[in-house]
Design a protein around this motif. Sequence first.
Motif, PDB file in Angstrom:
ATOM      1  N   ILE A   1     -32.218  -4.332   0.230  1.00 34.88           N
ATOM      2  CA  ILE A   1     -32.136  -3.041   0.922  1.00 34.88           C
ATOM      3  C   ILE A   1     -31.577  -2.021  -0.057  1.00 34.88           C
ATOM      4  CG2 ILE A   1     -31.138  -1.789   2.870  1.00 34.88           C
ATOM      5  CD1 ILE A   1     -31.045  -4.421   4.392  1.00 34.88           C
ATOM      6  N   GLY A   2     -32.415  -1.058  -0.425  1.00 31.88           N
ATOM      7  CA  GLY A   2     -32.109  -0.148  -1.523  1.00 31.88           C
ATOM      8  C   GLY A   2     -30.806   0.605  -1.389  1.00 31.88           C
ATOM      9  N   HIS A   3     -30.544   1.212  -0.219  1.00 27.41           N
ATOM     10  CA  HIS A   3     -29.358   2.067  -0.130  1.00 27.41           C
ATOM     11  C   HIS A   3     -28.071   1.246  -0.155  1.00 27.41           C
ATOM     12  CE1 HIS A   3     -29.483   1.056   4.207  1.00 27.41           C
ATOM     13  NE2 HIS A   3     -28.232   1.458   4.262  1.00 27.41           N
ATOM     14  N   LEU A   4     -28.122  -0.006   0.308  1.00 30.34           N
ATOM     15  CA  LEU A   4     -26.933  -0.854   0.242  1.00 30.34           C
ATOM     16  C   LEU A   4     -26.617  -1.222  -1.203  1.00 30.34           C
ATOM     17  CD1 LEU A   4     -27.446  -3.273   3.281  1.00 30.34           C
ATOM     18  CD2 LEU A   4     -26.195  -1.113   3.180  1.00 30.34           C
ATOM     19  N   GLN A   5     -27.646  -1.599  -1.948  1.00 36.15           N
ATOM     20  CA  GLN A   5     -27.427  -1.961  -3.344  1.00 36.15           C
ATOM     21  C   GLN A   5     -27.016  -0.749  -4.176  1.00 36.15           C
ATOM     22  OE1 GLN A   5     -27.260  -5.172  -4.491  1.00 36.15           O
ATOM     23  NE2 GLN A   5     -27.330  -5.406  -2.264  1.00 36.15           N
ATOM     24  N   ALA A   6     -27.570   0.422  -3.851  1.00 41.20           N
ATOM     25  CA  ALA A   6     -27.181   1.637  -4.575  1.00 41.20           C
ATOM     26  C   ALA A   6     -25.705   1.943  -4.354  1.00 41.20           C
ATOM     27  CB  ALA A   6     -28.045   2.811  -4.118  1.00 41.20           C
ATOM     28  N   ALA A   7     -25.235   1.778  -3.111  1.00 36.31           N
ATOM     29  CA  ALA A   7     -23.825   2.034  -2.811  1.00 36.31           C
ATOM     30  C   ALA A   7     -22.921   1.050  -3.540  1.00 36.31           C
ATOM     31  CB  ALA A   7     -23.598   1.948  -1.301  1.00 36.31           C
ATOM     32  N   ILE A   8     -23.309  -0.224  -3.548  1.00 42.13           N
ATOM     33  CA  ILE A   8     -22.498  -1.245  -4.215  1.00 42.13           C
ATOM     34  C   ILE A   8     -22.448  -1.000  -5.719  1.00 42.13           C
ATOM     35  CG2 ILE A   8     -22.403  -3.708  -4.778  1.00 42.13           C
ATOM     36  CD1 ILE A   8     -23.510  -4.230  -1.930  1.00 42.13           C
ATOM     37  N   LEU A   9     -23.588  -0.625  -6.313  1.00 42.67           N
ATOM     38  CA  LEU A   9     -23.626  -0.356  -7.754  1.00 42.67           C
ATOM     39  C   LEU A   9     -22.775   0.851  -8.126  1.00 42.67           C
ATOM     40  CD1 LEU A   9     -27.399  -1.011  -8.540  1.00 42.67           C
ATOM     41  CD2 LEU A   9     -25.442  -2.393  -9.267  1.00 42.67           C
ATOM     42  N   ARG A  10     -22.566   1.752  -7.181  1.00 39.84           N
ATOM     43  CA  ARG A  10     -21.733   2.934  -7.445  1.00 39.84           C
ATOM     44  C   ARG A  10     -20.252   2.671  -7.178  1.00 39.84           C
ATOM     45  NH1 ARG A  10     -25.553   7.812  -4.951  1.00 39.84           N
ATOM     46  NH2 ARG A  10     -27.325   7.422  -6.333  1.00 39.84           N
ATOM     47  N   GLY A  11     -19.928   1.435  -6.835  1.00 45.79           N
ATOM     48  CA  GLY A  11     -18.529   1.074  -6.698  1.00 45.79           C
ATOM     49  C   GLY A  11     -17.982   1.071  -5.288  1.00 45.79           C
ATOM     50  N   TYR A  12     -18.835   1.303  -4.302  1.00 45.41           N
ATOM     51  CA  TYR A  12     -18.354   1.276  -2.923  1.00 45.41           C
ATOM     52  C   TYR A  12     -18.157  -0.165  -2.467  1.00 45.41           C
ATOM     53  CZ  TYR A  12     -19.467   6.243  -2.618  1.00 45.41           C
ATOM     54  OH  TYR A  12     -19.502   7.590  -2.826  1.00 45.41           O
ATOM     55  N   THR A  13     -17.242  -0.344  -1.544  1.00 47.50           N
ATOM     56  CA  THR A  13     -16.956  -1.664  -0.993  1.00 47.50           C
ATOM     57  C   THR A  13     -17.029  -1.580   0.528  1.00 47.50           C
ATOM     58  OG1 THR A  13     -14.581  -1.168  -0.984  1.00 47.50           O
ATOM     59  CG2 THR A  13     -15.467  -2.305  -2.921  1.00 47.50           C
ATOM     60  N   PRO A  14     -17.210  -2.756   1.165  1.00 51.55           N
ATOM     61  CA  PRO A  14     -17.258  -4.130   0.654  1.00 51.55           C
ATOM     62  C   PRO A  14     -18.606  -4.441   0.011  1.00 51.55           C
ATOM     63  CG  PRO A  14     -17.657  -4.132   3.005  1.00 51.55           C
ATOM     64  CD  PRO A  14     -17.347  -2.711   2.645  1.00 51.55           C
ATOM     65  N   VAL A  15     -18.635  -5.556  -0.718  1.00 52.85           N
ATOM     66  CA  VAL A  15     -19.867  -5.928  -1.403  1.00 52.85           C
ATOM     67  C   VAL A  15     -20.555  -7.113  -0.739  1.00 52.85           C
ATOM     68  CG1 VAL A  15     -19.028  -5.031  -3.593  1.00 52.85           C
ATOM     69  CG2 VAL A  15     -18.648  -7.436  -3.031  1.00 52.85           C
ATOM     70  N   SER A  16     -19.876  -7.767   0.207  1.00 52.26           N
ATOM     71  CA  SER A  16     -20.496  -8.900   0.890  1.00 52.26           C
ATOM     72  C   SER A  16     -19.862  -9.071   2.262  1.00 52.26           C
ATOM     73  CB  SER A  16     -20.332 -10.189   0.081  1.00 52.26           C
ATOM     74  OG  SER A  16     -18.992 -10.652   0.149  1.00 52.26           O
ATOM     75  N   LEU A  17     -20.496  -9.882   3.078  1.00 55.20           N
ATOM     76  CA  LEU A  17     -19.987 -10.142   4.425  1.00 55.20           C
ATOM     77  C   LEU A  17     -18.652 -10.873   4.397  1.00 55.20           C
ATOM     78  CD1 LEU A  17     -23.330 -11.203   6.132  1.00 55.20           C
ATOM     79  CD2 LEU A  17     -21.990  -9.171   6.664  1.00 55.20           C
ATOM     80  N   ASP A  18     -18.387 -11.608   3.319  1.00 53.80           N
ATOM     81  CA  ASP A  18     -17.126 -12.343   3.216  1.00 53.80           C
ATOM     82  C   ASP A  18     -15.922 -11.403   3.182  1.00 53.80           C
ATOM     83  OD1 ASP A  18     -18.544 -14.704   3.147  1.00 53.80           O
ATOM     84  OD2 ASP A  18     -18.628 -14.761   0.949  1.00 53.80           O
ATOM     85  N   ASP A  19     -16.159 -10.138   2.832  1.00 49.69           N
ATOM     86  CA  ASP A  19     -15.065  -9.171   2.730  1.00 49.69           C
ATOM     87  C   ASP A  19     -14.886  -8.354   4.009  1.00 49.69           C
ATOM     88  OD1 ASP A  19     -14.802  -9.926   0.032  1.00 49.69           O
ATOM     89  OD2 ASP A  19     -16.358  -8.498  -0.563  1.00 49.69           O
ATOM     90  N   ILE A  20     -15.631  -8.701   5.058  1.00 43.98           N
ATOM     91  CA  ILE A  20     -15.632  -7.893   6.282  1.00 43.98           C
ATOM     92  C   ILE A  20     -15.017  -8.682   7.435  1.00 43.98           C
ATOM     93  CG2 ILE A  20     -17.063  -6.629   7.934  1.00 43.98           C
ATOM     94  CD1 ILE A  20     -19.178  -6.402   5.711  1.00 43.98           C
ATOM     95  N   GLU A  21     -14.088  -8.062   8.135  1.00 40.61           N
ATOM     96  CA  GLU A  21     -13.514  -8.668   9.338  1.00 40.61           C
ATOM     97  C   GLU A  21     -14.344  -8.216  10.541  1.00 40.61           C
ATOM     98  OE1 GLU A  21      -9.261  -8.995  11.765  1.00 40.61           O
ATOM     99  OE2 GLU A  21      -9.586  -7.381  10.298  1.00 40.61           O
ATOM    100  N   ILE A  22     -14.941  -9.174  11.231  1.00 43.01           N
ATOM    101  CA  ILE A  22     -15.802  -8.877  12.373  1.00 43.01           C
ATOM    102  C   ILE A  22     -15.065  -9.261  13.654  1.00 43.01           C
ATOM    103  CG2 ILE A  22     -18.020  -9.326  13.480  1.00 43.01           C
ATOM    104  CD1 ILE A  22     -19.143 -10.031  10.737  1.00 43.01           C
ATOM    105  N   LEU A  23     -14.871  -8.283  14.522  1.00 45.23           N
ATOM    106  CA  LEU A  23     -14.157  -8.491  15.777  1.00 45.23           C
ATOM    107  C   LEU A  23     -15.094  -8.222  16.949  1.00 45.23           C
ATOM    108  CD1 LEU A  23     -10.905  -6.524  14.830  1.00 45.23           C
ATOM    109  CD2 LEU A  23     -11.295  -8.994  14.617  1.00 45.23           C
ATOM    110  N   GLY A  24     -14.671  -8.626  18.137  1.00 48.05           N
ATOM    111  CA  GLY A  24     -15.459  -8.340  19.327  1.00 48.05           C
ATOM    112  C   GLY A  24     -15.623  -9.559  20.213  1.00 48.05           C
TER     113      GLY A  24
END
Length: 223
Positions: free
Chosen positions: A38-61
Amino acid sequence: MGRFREHGHPLGLIMVADNPLAHDLVAAKLLHLDPSQIGHLQAAILRGYTPVSLDDIEILGDYPLAEILNKTAGLSTGMIRVEEFPSPLSIRSGTPYCTGGCQGIFLDWLYMLNDRAPQKLGRLPAIPVIIGRTEEEITAPRMLVIGDCAAQSPHLHGKQLRIAGCPPTHRDLILQMALKTRAFAPFIRADMVWDSYAVYPWRKWLKRKNRKVGQGDEPEGQG
């Protein structure tokens, strides 16, 4: 064409996040999509935005992920490349591939045609449509060349009907197809031209006017 006529699948789910990248990474997972594609996700990650993977995300609900994934299994998201859209057109997609540019706009146009008049989709001419610069050798009596990058393709042999822009707007795409009626009669949709150059600008003006009134500005002639 059945899978291209799906218009929503209720999941009973509301997603809220304090990070837009995290939101889209989780949404990709729920739709069984690969974030690396997915282009815009990879572009954001390459520009240094985080998180970079699902392992870094806390999912609640209170909605189990397994239940959501089960509901979305096999779901057609419509996320295909423009050359994969089934039609008689011979679409050649070069570089760059711009989902928000020429390829994306032409794909939108194909979906619009399919939604409004699917019977006409099958009557499109079997001609090359070049979107993006390509090094491929293409020879045909006539071809449609979409965007400025495609016009730079060095090995196109035949009559080129060009629609300029980087990218061309939806309105220009529809208008230019209308102006080329003699060559591309199957492309022409009078209602699309009317929507683009009459209905849409009027609705946009009315929405802007209503927004000003809602912010406290009085309409002209009142006060």
